[in-house]
Every structure is written in structure tokens, then in C-alpha cells.
Scaffold this motif. Structure first.
Motif, short mmCIF file in Angstrom:
data_model
loop_
_atom_site.label_atom_id
_atom_site.label_comp_id
_atom_site.label_asym_id
_atom_site.label_seq_id
_atom_site.Cartn_x
_atom_site.Cartn_y
_atom_site.Cartn_z
N ALA A 136 53.66 62.13 66.34
CA ALA A 136 52.35 61.84 66.94
C ALA A 136 51.56 60.89 66.04
N GLY A 137 51.62 61.14 64.74
CA GLY A 137 50.94 60.24 63.81
C GLY A 137 51.51 58.84 63.84
N ARG A 138 52.81 58.72 64.05
CA ARG A 138 53.44 57.39 64.09
C ARG A 138 52.93 56.57 65.27
N VAL A 139 52.83 57.18 66.45
CA VAL A 139 52.50 56.41 67.65
C VAL A 139 50.99 56.20 67.83
N LEU A 140 50.17 56.99 67.15
CA LEU A 140 48.73 56.87 67.32
C LEU A 140 48.17 55.66 66.58
N LYS A 141 47.20 55.03 67.20
CA LYS A 141 46.42 54.01 66.51
C LYS A 141 45.58 54.67 65.42
N PRO A 142 45.20 53.92 64.38
CA PRO A 142 44.25 54.47 63.40
C PRO A 142 42.99 54.98 64.11
N GLY A 143 42.60 56.19 63.79
CA GLY A 143 41.45 56.80 64.45
C GLY A 143 41.79 57.46 65.77
N GLY A 144 43.08 57.37 66.21
CA GLY A 144 43.49 58.01 67.45
C GLY A 144 43.43 59.52 67.36
N GLN A 145 43.43 60.14 68.54
CA GLN A 145 43.19 61.58 68.61
C GLN A 145 44.46 62.37 68.94
N VAL A 146 44.57 63.54 68.34
CA VAL A 146 45.46 64.59 68.82
C VAL A 146 44.57 65.64 69.48
N ARG A 147 44.81 65.90 70.75
CA ARG A 147 44.13 66.99 71.45
C ARG A 147 45.13 68.15 71.58
N PHE A 148 44.68 69.36 71.27
CA PHE A 148 45.61 70.49 71.29
C PHE A 148 44.97 71.72 71.93
N LEU A 149 45.79 72.43 72.69
CA LEU A 149 45.43 73.69 73.33
C LEU A 149 46.63 74.60 73.17
N GLU A 150 46.53 75.60 72.30
CA GLU A 150 47.70 76.36 71.89
C GLU A 150 47.35 77.83 71.64
N HIS A 151 48.35 78.70 71.80
CA HIS A 151 48.17 80.06 71.30
C HIS A 151 48.76 80.12 69.90
N VAL A 152 48.12 80.92 69.03
CA VAL A 152 48.37 80.82 67.59
C VAL A 152 48.43 82.20 66.94
N ARG A 153 48.56 82.18 65.63
CA ARG A 153 48.66 83.39 64.83
C ARG A 153 47.42 84.27 65.01
N ALA A 154 47.65 85.57 65.08
CA ALA A 154 46.56 86.54 65.21
C ALA A 154 45.71 86.58 63.95
N ASP A 155 44.54 87.20 64.06
CA ASP A 155 43.63 87.27 62.92
C ASP A 155 43.61 88.66 62.27
N SER A 156 44.58 89.51 62.61
CA SER A 156 44.69 90.82 61.97
C SER A 156 46.12 91.01 61.49
N SER A 157 46.27 91.68 60.34
CA SER A 157 47.60 91.86 59.76
C SER A 157 48.52 92.66 60.66
N GLY A 158 47.96 93.64 61.38
CA GLY A 158 48.79 94.44 62.27
C GLY A 158 49.39 93.63 63.40
N LEU A 159 48.57 92.79 64.03
CA LEU A 159 49.07 91.97 65.13
C LEU A 159 49.98 90.86 64.62
N VAL A 160 49.74 90.36 63.42
CA VAL A 160 50.65 89.38 62.83
C VAL A 160 52.04 89.98 62.67
#
Length: 220
Positions: free
Chosen positions: A135-159
Motif C-alpha cells: 500500500a505504501g508503494r502505490v500511494l502518492k506522498p500524503g496518500g491515505q490508507v482508510r481502514f475498517l477492521e476488527h482487532v485485538r480485544a482490550d481485556s486479557s481474558g478475551l485476548v
């Protein structure tokens, strides 16, 4: 790159996952009905110029691109999902070209696009670092990465639960998806500046799959 590597990339660019391909459109509709449509709209709001969408799935984000976007190249390796994306592209408000491909080898020359969009895909890409580097290779300088993702939990038990799922059945059932990746940290390690981020639960009930982020990062 060697001919052997090219052959491997060609095989990955059209990667059948028939069980996942049948499940995903139903899952996508259920998520959209539950409120994810608004997050997808916000994901692409304000974009303009040339865009690459990585792992476009069945094209559920296509309807939300603003008219300032001149062209989208939508990359999707799964043939069944790619066919659904092609049908969605025909009704999109902006020109969209759907193509076979993988995140690690995007169909664009260096510094040629204004934005790269990831929507529910960085969880399942085998090599996050390579995909973000591309993504960094193809983007122009100042170009954007937009992301919408599910990610790591914020509690040790759920992790711990996420780690168990990721080491056993979850990736096999859902096209390589990992529930517990720290995707924001991966974006920062790839050299992007995260300039906007929203963390939210979806669904709001606390589960190993509820932790989501939506944001914008910029290429220096």
C-alpha cells in the motif's frame, strides 16, 4: 522476481474458498443491517481521485464511494466473490474495475494512487506487513490508507479467547481470518501516520469479535 514466484502469485490471485465465499455475503448483509453500513459510508467519505480497494469481497462498499473518486480498482482473489463484486460494480456511483489479485502485489505503479481502502480484510491477509508495505508503494506522498477492521480485544481474558480461536477453528472456517490482530500497530509499524481513529464495539455485546476500528492513516 523469479518465474517461480510469479507463478505462485498468479495462483494466489485467484484463490477459491468456496465455503467462505458462500458464507460471506450473508454475513455482510447481516452486519450491514446491524449498523455496519454507516461505518462503510464513513470509511470512504471524503475520498477523491484514484483508489485501490483491497479484498473487495462482494462489493458491499462500492455503493458508498463519493463522486469525487474518479476510479476504483477493486482487488479480490476469490472467484465467486469477485463475480458478485463485478455485478455490484455495474451499479456503483463511480467507475470501478474489479480484478483478480492479492494485497501483496497490487496492480499499480509506484506512487500512483490517492488512497488504499481496507475493509474487513487485514484480519485475513497472510502477511499484513507485506500488504501494508505494498500500500505504501502505490500511494502518492500524503496518500491515505482508510481502514475498517476488527482487532485485538482490550481485556486479557478475551485476548486469550481470541488466541485460542485463531490457533484452531476460526481461520479455517472464515477464510484465514484472525480475530486478535493488533492492526493499528501494524499500520504504524509500516511507516504510516495514523491521523484519525474510532474504536467501537460491533455488536455491542462483549464478544471476541466485537472490537473494531475505523480510521485514516497517511503516507509521509
Amino acid at each position: 522476481m523469479s518465474g517461480r514466484a510469479n507463478s505462485r502469485t498468479d495462483q494466489q490471485a485467484s484463490l477459491p474458498r468456496p465455503i467462505f465465499a458462500r458464507l460471506y455475503p450473508r454475513m455482510s448483509r447481516a452486519m450491514n443491517d446491524g449498523g455496519m453500513t454507516e461505518q462503510r459510508q464513513a470509511l470512504v467519505t471524503g475520498l477523491s481521485g484514484q483508489v485501490i480497494e483491497v479484498g473487495a469481497g462482494d462489493g458491499t462498499t462500492f455503493a458508498h464511494y463519493p463522486p469525487e473518486v474518479s476510479r476504483v480498482v477493486a482487488v479480490e482473489p476469490e472467484p465467486r466473490l469477485r463475480a458478485l463484486a463485478e455485478a455490484a460494480a455495474a451499479h456503483a456511483p463511480v467507475p470501478i474495475e474489479v480484478t483478480a489479485g492479492v494485497a501483496e502485489h497490487l496492480p499499480a505503479v509506484g506512487q500512483s494512487v490517492d488512497a488504499v481502502v481496507f475493509a474487513m480484510v487485514l484480519c485475513s491477509i497472510p502477511d499484513q506487513a507485506s500488504a501494508l508495505g505494498e500500500a505504501g508503494r502505490v500511494l502518492k506522498p500524503g496518500g491515505q490508507v482508510r481502514f475498517l477492521e476488527h482487532v485485538r480485544a482490550d481485556s486479557s481474558g478475551l485476548v486469550r479467547v481470541q488466541r485460542l480461536l485463531d490457533a484452531t477453528v476460526w481461520p479455517r472456517l472464515l477464510g484465514g481470518c484472525r480475530t486478535g490482530r493488533d492492526t493499528v500497530a501494524a499500520i504504524e509499524r509500516a511507516g504510516f501516520d495514523v491521523v484519525e481513529i474510532e474504536r467501537f464495539l460491533f455488536p455491542q455485546a462483549l464478544t471476541p469479535f466485537s472490537f473494531h476500528v475505523r480510521g485514516t492513516a497517511r503516507r509521509p
